[in-house]
Scaffold this motif. Structure first.
Motif, PDB file in Angstrom:
ATOM      1  N   PRO A  84       0.845  -1.197   0.000  1.00 56.87           N
ATOM      2  CA  PRO A  84       0.000   0.000   0.000  1.00 56.87           C
ATOM      3  C   PRO A  84       0.884   1.253   0.000  1.00 56.87           C
ATOM      4  O   PRO A  84       1.972   1.245   0.564  1.00 56.87           O
ATOM      5  CB  PRO A  84      -0.779  -0.088   1.309  1.00 56.87           C
ATOM      6  N   VAL A  85       0.415   2.304  -0.661  1.00 59.10           N
ATOM      7  CA  VAL A  85       1.122   3.577  -0.591  1.00 59.10           C
ATOM      8  C   VAL A  85       0.611   4.317   0.643  1.00 59.10           C
ATOM      9  O   VAL A  85      -0.584   4.283   0.955  1.00 59.10           O
ATOM     10  CB  VAL A  85       0.951   4.411  -1.879  1.00 59.10           C
ATOM     11  N   LEU A  86       1.530   4.949   1.349  1.00 61.36           N
ATOM     12  CA  LEU A  86       1.199   5.678   2.572  1.00 61.36           C
ATOM     13  C   LEU A  86       1.436   7.165   2.343  1.00 61.36           C
ATOM     14  O   LEU A  86       2.581   7.637   2.399  1.00 61.36           O
ATOM     15  CB  LEU A  86       2.055   5.173   3.743  1.00 61.36           C
ATOM     16  N   PRO A  87       0.370   7.926   2.033  1.00 64.39           N
ATOM     17  CA  PRO A  87       0.540   9.368   1.800  1.00 64.39           C
ATOM     18  C   PRO A  87       1.169  10.049   3.011  1.00 64.39           C
ATOM     19  O   PRO A  87       0.845   9.735   4.149  1.00 64.39           O
ATOM     20  CB  PRO A  87      -0.890   9.857   1.577  1.00 64.39           C
ATOM     21  N   GLU A  88       2.084  10.973   2.719  1.00 60.00           N
ATOM     22  CA  GLU A  88       2.841  11.634   3.791  1.00 60.00           C
ATOM     23  C   GLU A  88       2.460  13.086   4.023  1.00 60.00           C
ATOM     24  O   GLU A  88       2.857  13.658   5.026  1.00 60.00           O
ATOM     25  CB  GLU A  88       4.343  11.584   3.457  1.00 60.00           C
ATOM     26  N   SER A  89       1.753  13.693   3.096  1.00 57.51           N
ATOM     27  CA  SER A  89       1.447  15.118   3.207  1.00 57.51           C
ATOM     28  C   SER A  89       0.010  15.346   2.753  1.00 57.51           C
ATOM     29  O   SER A  89      -0.586  14.479   2.109  1.00 57.51           O
ATOM     30  CB  SER A  89       2.395  15.921   2.313  1.00 57.51           C
ATOM     31  N   PRO A  90      -0.530  16.528   3.039  1.00 55.76           N
ATOM     32  CA  PRO A  90      -1.867  16.843   2.517  1.00 55.76           C
ATOM     33  C   PRO A  90      -1.925  16.747   0.986  1.00 55.76           C
ATOM     34  O   PRO A  90      -2.920  16.296   0.429  1.00 55.76           O
ATOM     35  CB  PRO A  90      -2.116  18.272   3.001  1.00 55.76           C
ATOM     36  N   GLU A  91      -0.849  17.137   0.305  1.00 55.07           N
ATOM     37  CA  GLU A  91      -0.782  17.031  -1.161  1.00 55.07           C
ATOM     38  C   GLU A  91      -0.860  15.563  -1.593  1.00 55.07           C
ATOM     39  O   GLU A  91      -1.589  15.215  -2.528  1.00 55.07           O
ATOM     40  CB  GLU A  91       0.506  17.670  -1.677  1.00 55.07           C
ATOM     41  N   ASP A  92      -0.128  14.684  -0.905  1.00 58.76           N
ATOM     42  CA  ASP A  92      -0.170  13.250  -1.214  1.00 58.76           C
ATOM     43  C   ASP A  92      -1.569  12.689  -0.955  1.00 58.76           C
ATOM     44  O   ASP A  92      -2.062  11.851  -1.724  1.00 58.76           O
ATOM     45  CB  ASP A  92       0.835  12.465  -0.364  1.00 58.76           C
ATOM     46  N   GLU A  93      -2.207  13.131   0.104  1.00 64.02           N
ATOM     47  CA  GLU A  93      -3.563  12.664   0.424  1.00 64.02           C
ATOM     48  C   GLU A  93      -4.559  13.124  -0.638  1.00 64.02           C
ATOM     49  O   GLU A  93      -5.451  12.370  -1.036  1.00 64.02           O
ATOM     50  CB  GLU A  93      -3.978  13.145   1.814  1.00 64.02           C
ATOM     51  N   ARG A  94      -4.400  14.369  -1.130  1.00 63.46           N
ATOM     52  CA  ARG A  94      -5.264  14.877  -2.200  1.00 63.46           C
ATOM     53  C   ARG A  94      -5.079  14.038  -3.457  1.00 63.46           C
ATOM     54  O   ARG A  94      -6.047  13.620  -4.091  1.00 63.46           O
ATOM     55  CB  ARG A  94      -4.936  16.346  -2.502  1.00 63.46           C
ATOM     56  N   ARG A  95      -3.836  13.749  -3.814  1.00 63.02           N
ATOM     57  CA  ARG A  95      -3.553  12.947  -5.001  1.00 63.02           C
ATOM     58  C   ARG A  95      -4.138  11.541  -4.862  1.00 63.02           C
ATOM     59  O   ARG A  95      -4.660  10.977  -5.827  1.00 63.02           O
ATOM     60  CB  ARG A  95      -2.045  12.896  -5.252  1.00 63.02           C
ATOM     61  N   PHE A  96      -4.069  10.978  -3.650  1.00 60.73           N
ATOM     62  CA  PHE A  96      -4.637   9.654  -3.378  1.00 60.73           C
ATOM     63  C   PHE A  96      -6.148   9.673  -3.608  1.00 60.73           C
ATOM     64  O   PHE A  96      -6.696   8.809  -4.304  1.00 60.73           O
ATOM     65  CB  PHE A  96      -4.296   9.244  -1.937  1.00 60.73           C
ATOM     66  N   ARG A  97      -6.830  10.681  -3.044  1.00 63.75           N
ATOM     67  CA  ARG A  97      -8.293  10.786  -3.207  1.00 63.75           C
ATOM     68  C   ARG A  97      -8.679  10.974  -4.669  1.00 63.75           C
ATOM     69  O   ARG A  97      -9.634  10.356  -5.155  1.00 63.75           O
ATOM     70  CB  ARG A  97      -8.842  11.949  -2.375  1.00 63.75           C
ATOM     71  N   GLU A  98      -7.960  11.812  -5.397  1.00 65.59           N
ATOM     72  CA  GLU A  98      -8.261  12.040  -6.806  1.00 65.59           C
ATOM     73  C   GLU A  98      -8.008  10.787  -7.637  1.00 65.59           C
ATOM     74  O   GLU A  98      -8.724  10.520  -8.607  1.00 65.59           O
ATOM     75  CB  GLU A  98      -7.448  13.222  -7.335  1.00 65.59           C
ATOM     76  N   ALA A  99      -7.010   9.998  -7.263  1.00 58.96           N
ATOM     77  CA  ALA A  99      -6.729   8.738  -7.970  1.00 58.96           C
ATOM     78  C   ALA A  99      -7.899   7.773  -7.828  1.00 58.96           C
ATOM     79  O   ALA A  99      -8.242   7.052  -8.781  1.00 58.96           O
ATOM     80  CB  ALA A  99      -5.445   8.110  -7.444  1.00 58.96           C
ATOM     81  N   ILE A 100      -8.518   7.752  -6.659  1.00 57.12           N
ATOM     82  CA  ILE A 100      -9.690   6.888  -6.447  1.00 57.12           C
ATOM     83  C   ILE A 100     -10.824   7.312  -7.376  1.00 57.12           C
ATOM     84  O   ILE A 100     -11.492   6.462  -7.985  1.00 57.12           O
ATOM     85  CB  ILE A 100     -10.137   6.914  -4.968  1.00 57.12           C
ATOM     86  N   ILE A 101     -11.022   8.618  -7.531  1.00 56.50           N
ATOM     87  CA  ILE A 101     -12.060   9.120  -8.435  1.00 56.50           C
ATOM     88  C   ILE A 101     -11.756   8.696  -9.873  1.00 56.50           C
ATOM     89  O   ILE A 101     -12.646   8.217 -10.589  1.00 56.50           O
ATOM     90  CB  ILE A 101     -12.189  10.657  -8.330  1.00 56.50           C
ATOM     91  N   ARG A 102     -10.501   8.849 -10.304  1.00 62.55           N
ATOM     92  CA  ARG A 102     -10.135   8.435 -11.669  1.00 62.55           C
ATOM     93  C   ARG A 102     -10.367   6.937 -11.863  1.00 62.55           C
ATOM     94  O   ARG A 102     -10.868   6.503 -12.899  1.00 62.55           O
ATOM     95  CB  ARG A 102      -8.682   8.804 -11.979  1.00 62.55           C
ATOM     96  N   ARG A 103     -10.046   6.137 -10.846  1.00 67.63           N
ATOM     97  CA  ARG A 103     -10.250   4.687 -10.937  1.00 67.63           C
ATOM     98  C   ARG A 103     -11.737   4.359 -11.065  1.00 67.63           C
ATOM     99  O   ARG A 103     -12.132   3.552 -11.907  1.00 67.63           O
ATOM    100  CB  ARG A 103      -9.668   3.985  -9.715  1.00 67.63           C
ATOM    101  N   GLU A 104     -12.559   5.002 -10.241  1.00 69.58           N
ATOM    102  CA  GLU A 104     -14.009   4.765 -10.316  1.00 69.58           C
ATOM    103  C   GLU A 104     -14.552   5.127 -11.699  1.00 69.58           C
ATOM    104  O   GLU A 104     -15.364   4.401 -12.267  1.00 69.58           O
ATOM    105  CB  GLU A 104     -14.731   5.548  -9.223  1.00 69.58           C
ATOM    106  N   HIS A 105     -14.096   6.228 -12.261  1.00 73.49           N
ATOM    107  CA  HIS A 105     -14.541   6.650 -13.597  1.00 73.49           C
ATOM    108  C   HIS A 105     -14.072   5.655 -14.662  1.00 73.49           C
ATOM    109  O   HIS A 105     -14.825   5.326 -15.584  1.00 73.49           O
ATOM    110  CB  HIS A 105     -14.037   8.048 -13.919  1.00 73.49           C
TER     111      HIS A 105
END
Length: 171
Positions: free
Chosen positions: A133-154
């Motif tokens: 698993p990737v472990l986001p380290e910053s708010p920017e990493d967490e934002r990128r993680f959340r957006e990646a989930i949206i892209r995957r769902e689409h």
């Protein structure tokens, strides 16, 4: 399949590659071929995916690539990549290309392209294998993680809609 490997921080996967664009890279307009930049994107993304997964990873999809500014002969292009999200065997890798113009050395680098790719980790037989698993380290990493989930769902919804359309008889 074996159990899930221990997680790795986002920074573990970060990779930077740089290259000067040359005359063999250009099209008839005198700018670098999009395909040359796409290969550079795939190279840096593949390195980030391999680093994160601890072995071979293959490109499964290019989710998006956006060309923002043209690149010319002599420009120094930097490619930055990191794993944004992981599933059980797949990873989304985000890539940003920046360019330094050859004729304005020392100027601020321009963003020339951005992309998102999906990689699958594979074993020596070419079968999917578990990724940490990737472990986001910053708010920017967490934002990128959340957006990646949206892209995957689409991506999954689009794939299902196309499959459904192929199996539905025309009226």
């Amino acid at each position: 399949m074996s159990e899930q490997p221990a997680g790795r921080p986002t920074s573990h996967s970060r990779v930077t590659l740089s290259r000067i664009m040359n005359a063999t890279d250009v099209n008839l307009y005198g700018t670098v071929h999009g395909g040359v930049l796409m290969k550079f994107v795939d190279d840096v993304a593949g390195a980030a995916a391999a680093r994160h997964s601890g072995g071979t990873a293959v490109t499964a999809a290019i989710d998006e690539i956006i060309f923002v500014e043209p690149v010319r002969v002599g420009d120094l292009v930097h490619a930055y990549a990191q794993v944004n999200w992981t599933g059980s065997t797949s990873m989304e890798v985000g890539v940003k290309l920046t360019g330094e113009r050859w004729d304005t050395a020392g100027g601020e680098p321009l963003t020339v392209a951005t992309a998102y790719l999906v990689f699958v980790a594979v074993d020596v037989s070419g079968h999917p294998r578990a990724v940490p698993p990737v472990l986001p380290e910053s708010p920017e990493d967490e934002r990128r993680f959340r957006e990646a989930i949206i892209r995957r769902e689409h991506r999954l919804a689009r794939r299902k809609a196309i499959q459904d359309a192929r199996t539905t008889p025309a009226e």
